[in-house]
Design an enzyme around this catalytic site. Structure first.
Site, PDB file in Angstrom:
ATOM      1  N   TRP A 276      12.563  64.017  18.178  1.00 30.40           N
ATOM      2  CA  TRP A 276      11.131  63.680  18.088  1.00 30.40           C
ATOM      3  C   TRP A 276      10.315  64.318  19.204  1.00 30.40           C
ATOM      4  O   TRP A 276       9.090  64.415  19.095  1.00 30.40           O
ATOM      5  CB  TRP A 276      10.933  62.157  18.095  1.00 30.40           C
TER       6      TRP A 276
ATOM      7  N   GLN B 230      13.464  60.857   4.571  1.00 27.63           N
ATOM      8  CA  GLN B 230      12.099  60.556   4.976  1.00 27.63           C
ATOM      9  C   GLN B 230      11.273  61.817   4.786  1.00 27.63           C
ATOM     10  O   GLN B 230      11.583  62.871   5.353  1.00 27.63           O
ATOM     11  CB  GLN B 230      12.087  60.124   6.450  1.00 27.63           C
TER      12      GLN B 230
ATOM     13  N   GLU C  28      17.142  52.416  16.647  1.00 31.97           N
ATOM     14  CA  GLU C  28      16.797  52.710  15.258  1.00 31.97           C
ATOM     15  C   GLU C  28      18.068  53.024  14.456  1.00 31.97           C
ATOM     16  O   GLU C  28      19.133  53.277  15.011  1.00 31.97           O
ATOM     17  CB  GLU C  28      15.856  53.925  15.175  1.00 31.97           C
TER      18      GLU C  28
ATOM     19  N   ASP D  40      14.549  61.450   8.929  1.00 31.48           N
ATOM     20  CA  ASP D  40      15.859  60.818   8.717  1.00 31.48           C
ATOM     21  C   ASP D  40      16.463  60.979   7.319  1.00 31.48           C
ATOM     22  O   ASP D  40      15.762  60.799   6.322  1.00 31.48           O
ATOM     23  CB  ASP D  40      15.766  59.296   8.898  1.00 31.48           C
TER      24      ASP D  40
ATOM     25  N   ARG E  63      13.355  47.496  11.277  1.00 26.55           N
ATOM     26  CA  ARG E  63      13.490  48.536  10.250  1.00 26.55           C
ATOM     27  C   ARG E  63      14.897  49.123  10.104  1.00 26.55           C
ATOM     28  O   ARG E  63      15.804  48.813  10.851  1.00 26.55           O
ATOM     29  CB  ARG E  63      12.505  49.668  10.546  1.00 26.55           C
TER      30      ARG E  63
ATOM     31  N   SER F 273      12.817  54.316   6.529  1.00 29.65           N
ATOM     32  CA  SER F 273      14.247  54.568   6.302  1.00 29.65           C
ATOM     33  C   SER F 273      14.991  53.384   5.702  1.00 29.65           C
ATOM     34  O   SER F 273      14.594  52.237   5.855  1.00 29.65           O
ATOM     35  CB  SER F 273      14.917  54.957   7.617  1.00 29.65           C
TER      36      SER F 273
END
Ligand SMILES: *[C@@H]1O[C@H](CO)[C@@H](O)[C@H](O)[C@H]1NC(C)=O
Ligand SMILES: *[C@@H]1O[C@H](CO)[C@@H](O)[C@H](O)[C@H]1NC(C)=O
Ligand SMILES: *[C@@H]1O[C@H](CO)[C@@H](O)[C@H](O)[C@H]1NC(C)=O
Ligand SMILES: *[C@@H]1O[C@H](CO)[C@@H](O)[C@H](O)[C@H]1NC(C)=O
Ligand SMILES: *[C@@H]1O[C@H](CO)[C@@H](O)[C@H](O)[C@H]1NC(C)=O
Ligand SMILES: *[C@@H]1O[C@H](CO)[C@@H](O)[C@H](O)[C@H]1NC(C)=O
Ligand SMILES: *[C@@H]1O[C@H](CO)[C@@H](O)[C@H](O)[C@H]1NC(C)=O
Ligand SMILES: *[C@@H]1O[C@H](CO)[C@@H](O)[C@H](O)[C@H]1NC(C)=O
Ligand SMILES: *[C@@H]1O[C@H](CO)[C@@H](O)[C@H](O)[C@H]1NC(C)=O
Ligand SMILES: *[C@@H]1O[C@H](CO)[C@@H](O)[C@H](O)[C@H]1NC(C)=O
Ligand SMILES: *[C@@H]1O[C@H](CO)[C@@H](O)[C@H](O)[C@H]1NC(C)=O
Ligand SMILES: *[C@@H]1O[C@H](CO)[C@@H](O)[C@H](O)[C@H]1NC(C)=O
Length: 575
Positions: A328, A75, A238, A58, A187, A117
């Site tokens: 992913w 990241q 996310e 990210d 998160r 993140s």
């Protein structure tokens, strides 16, 4: 960010930790100096950002400072070619294409606590009190994710760190966390400023909630509201983003402004794996209220996830973002890892605003951010009705092209099922081909097919994508026009259809470089096709030394460092 099981490998990379100041330092990870890398690989994008080595996901902490320097954090696993050992890598740019790799900005504060993140803001008014005598202090807010020795995930909490040097180096705040939690699924804080207070959106990933919190000072956060279970859920929410942007009419004039709440979902996207959805609505400082029940997606293909908007683009202007150009489902397997030692690039920077699309209503438009700094030469311009364009671009060193196509005066009463316009890119050496095209009649699909590219095989590496583009008929006499813009850059193709109403991001891994372009159009009488094809200059080549290595911003030279030979720009920073 990453799923728990993606971090199964973290233990491999936490070698011999030694305490130094307040953070744990892994001796395998350089501090105070950028990581060097080669950007010369046949699959390495030349006008996109990718990390010097190893694994990136990210985009994080994006902001533009008062001098027009864009900061991109990301990241980063500096010690492995899959996710794990998460740090914040850092790069800066003044044009969003030429990136200078900077030293890693955030390191794990403790053994087995990783920096996931988050975002960053410029605290111009010193609301945080961290900045005694400056107006360019930067505060980053991010998730720290704890893992236990037995490998299970501990809590994810929201924390801050501040930078007094404009975002190059950070100190952790001494009374973190600023939003505590016992959940291992909480998160990706994204901070913005609303009139007189800070707002952060944070994801309760597995409860499908975006939490809104407010603060006067970035330290003391108060819960404000939850946005719960909207749109596609996938299996996690996310990387939420809340951003205000202009609404433009067909002529480009600003007629309104609206908020966008973007949520990245992963896994479980409709096409598999990762995707980003967004909602349009209003925000009053504490609550986001969607203006309709519509779930919209940012991309019609599979390779644009977790995009983040830059903080600091003035209110009222088009906003700017970049996404992680991967998914992913296969990000940790793509062949760039074994062949060239890096994985993942960002998308091109994109200019964003809202507009009415024919029939389907308001959507977020993607335009490519000003390419002028990397435009090289116009290789082709042609105008025709039916016809073809063939181009051998094997002499373009970067292998990167920009393509613009306008089709005008389309008599929609005369459309046939073969009324199409195709563009393909091929390797005469291997016979590999990447295809795309538009059907002007029927259901109006625009398609991309990466199935003819042979360098990567994975069950989830879906090969065909399409979208339906209800292109404008302009007026009721049935005469329409259509357009597309695209960038191809060695292993990534990004296409913007019909003024950017549809965007597709497609990575592909050929065994041989693609070096020929073919365009073919078959249209009703009277139609005009206008094509411009430009070569793009590599944004990385000018930073390479004689051995082809890019060292980044090396300002401190240690005696035994290979960085001795290095410099950022060939002409600057000579030693
Ligand atoms: C902008 O540049 C000036 C001059 O180099 C510097 O003093 C100032 O700190 C910079 N501002 C930011 C926000 O980085
Ligand atoms: C800074 O202060 C000015 C003047 O009070 C205010 O208008 C502005 O919204 C503040 N911005 C931030 C980011 O604190
Ligand atoms: C910033 O805040 C700190 C703490 O309140 C204060 O000591 C300092 O004077 C402030 N600096 C400015 C420039 O306002
Ligand atoms: C792993 O360790 C943590 C912290 O010591 C403990 O709370 C947890 O129950 C352990 N889990 C397993 C599966 O052993
Ligand atoms: C935090 O903010 C709340 C609400 O503004 C306020 O009531 C509280 O006193 C603040 N706490 C601290 C420690 O500043
Ligand atoms: C907001 O959502 C979180 C996560 O589901 C939950 O723990 C919290 O209780 C919710 N708050 C309210 C006021 O509903
Ligand atoms: C913001 O909207 C919420 C939900 O509609 C409402 O409860 C709240 O009072 C509003 N706040 C302000 C400041 O208007
Ligand atoms: C092609 O480019 C030339 C030179 O820039 C320009 O004069 C000409 O008008 C262009 N032709 C078309 C059809 O766009
Ligand atoms: C475009 O590609 C489609 C799909 O392969 C094909 O059916 C069509 O004939 C092509 N159109 C042109 C003009 O070559
Ligand atoms: C393209 O070819 C078809 C079939 O030959 C013809 O009917 C049509 O008029 C041509 N279109 C243009 C724009 O020349
Ligand atoms: C396409 O149309 C746009 C808007 O009119 C124009 O700016 C651009 O130069 C055109 N490009 C080509 C290749 O004709
Ligand atoms: C190099 O880093 C320093 C801070 O360490 C920064 O001030 C400078 O602007 C950077 N230069 C470039 C070209 O990125």
């Amino acid at each position: 960010m990453v799923r728990l099981r993606d971090l199964g490998s973290i233990a491999l990379f936490t070698v011999a930790i030694t305490a130094q100041t307040s953070t744990y330092v892994n001796p395998a990870v350089p501090t105070g100096t950028p990581i060097a890398g080669s950007y010369a690989g046949a699959l390495r994008p030349q006008i996109h950002f990718s990390p010097p080595q190893n694994f990136m996901n990210d985009p994080n902490g994006m902001f533009v400072d008062a001098n027009g320097t864009w900061h991109l954090y990301y990241q980063y696993n500096p010690t492995g070619i899959v996710a794990g050992n998460q740090h914040w890598g850092h790069a800066t740019s003044t044009d969003l294409y030429h990136w200078v790799n900077q030293p890693i900005a955030l390191f794990p504060p403790e053994e087995r606590v990783y920096v996931f993140s988050g975002s960053a803001v410029v605290d111009v008014n010193n609301t945080s009190g961290f900045f005694p005598s400056q107006d360019n202090g930067v505060v980053a807010m991010f998730t720290l994710a704890r893992y236990y020795e037995n490998g299970t995930a501990g809590p994810q909490t929201q924390n801050i760190a501040y930078s007094r040097d404009g975002g190059y180096t950070f100190e952790y705040y001494d009374t973190n966390p600023v939003i505590d939690s016992i959940s291992s699924q909480f998160r990706d804080p994204k901070v913005s400023w609303y009139e007189d207070h800070w707002v952060v959106v944070v994801s309760y990933a597995q409860e499908f909630v975006v939490g809104f919190w407010t603060s006067p000072d970035l330290k003391n956060w108060t819960f404000a509201s939850n946005f719960t279970a909207h749109g596609l859920l996938g299996a996690q929410y996310e990387c939420p983003n809340l951003v205000k942007m202009p609404v433009r009419d067909a002529s480009g004039a600003v007629i309104d402004e609206k908020y966008v709440l973007a949520i990245s979902i992963q896994p479980g996207a409709p096409l598999g794996g990762s995707v980003t959805e967004y909602f349009l609505g209003d925000f009053n400082g504490t609550h986001f209220t969607p203006s309709d029940a519509i779930t919209r997606l940012t991309d019609f293909a599979k390779d644009n996830y977790a995009a983040q908007f830059f903080y600091g683009v003035p209110d009222g202007q088009n906003q700017v973002n970049m996404g992680w150009a991967s998914n992913w489902q296969y990000a940790q397997r793509v062949p760039t890892g074994n062949l060239e030692g890096w994985r993942s690039s960002m998308t091109v920077p994109r200019v964003k605003y809202l507009t009415e699309a024919p029939r389907i209503g308001m959507v977020m438009v993607d335009e490519i951010y000003d390419l002028t700094p990397i435009l090289d030469s116009r290789l082709k311009n042609s105008t025709f009705g039916n016809g073809t364009v063939a181009l051998d671009y094997s002499s373009v060193d970067s292998g990167a092209l920009y393509i613009e196509v306008n089709v005008t005066n389309i008599n929609t009463f005369d459309l046939k099922d073969y009324s199409t316009l195709n563009i393909s890119f091929a390797s005469p050496a291997s016979g590999e081909i990447l295809q795309s095209g538009f059907y002007f009649g029927g259901d109006n699909p625009f398609f991309v097919n990466r199935g003819g590219i042979k360098g990567f095989d994975n069950i989830f590496f879906t090969d065909k994508f399409s979208t339906a583009d209800v292109y404008s008929t302009g007026s009721d006499n049935g005469i329409a026009s259509w357009s597309m813009k695209a960038v191809i850059d060695r292993s990534i193709f990004e296409v913007f259809v019909d003024r950017g109403i549809h965007a597709g991001t497609v990575v592909f891994y050929p065994t041989q470089p693609l070096t020929t372009l073919n365009l073919a159009a078959q249209l009703p009488a009277g139609a005009r096709v206008s094509v411009d094809i430009w070569s793009l200059k590599s944004a990385w080549a000018e930073y390479e030394d004689e051995q082809g290595t890019v060292f980044g911003n090396v300002t401190t030279i240690s005696a035994n460092s290979t960085a001795r030979r290095s410099m950022v720009y060939k002409s600057d920073f000579s030693i």
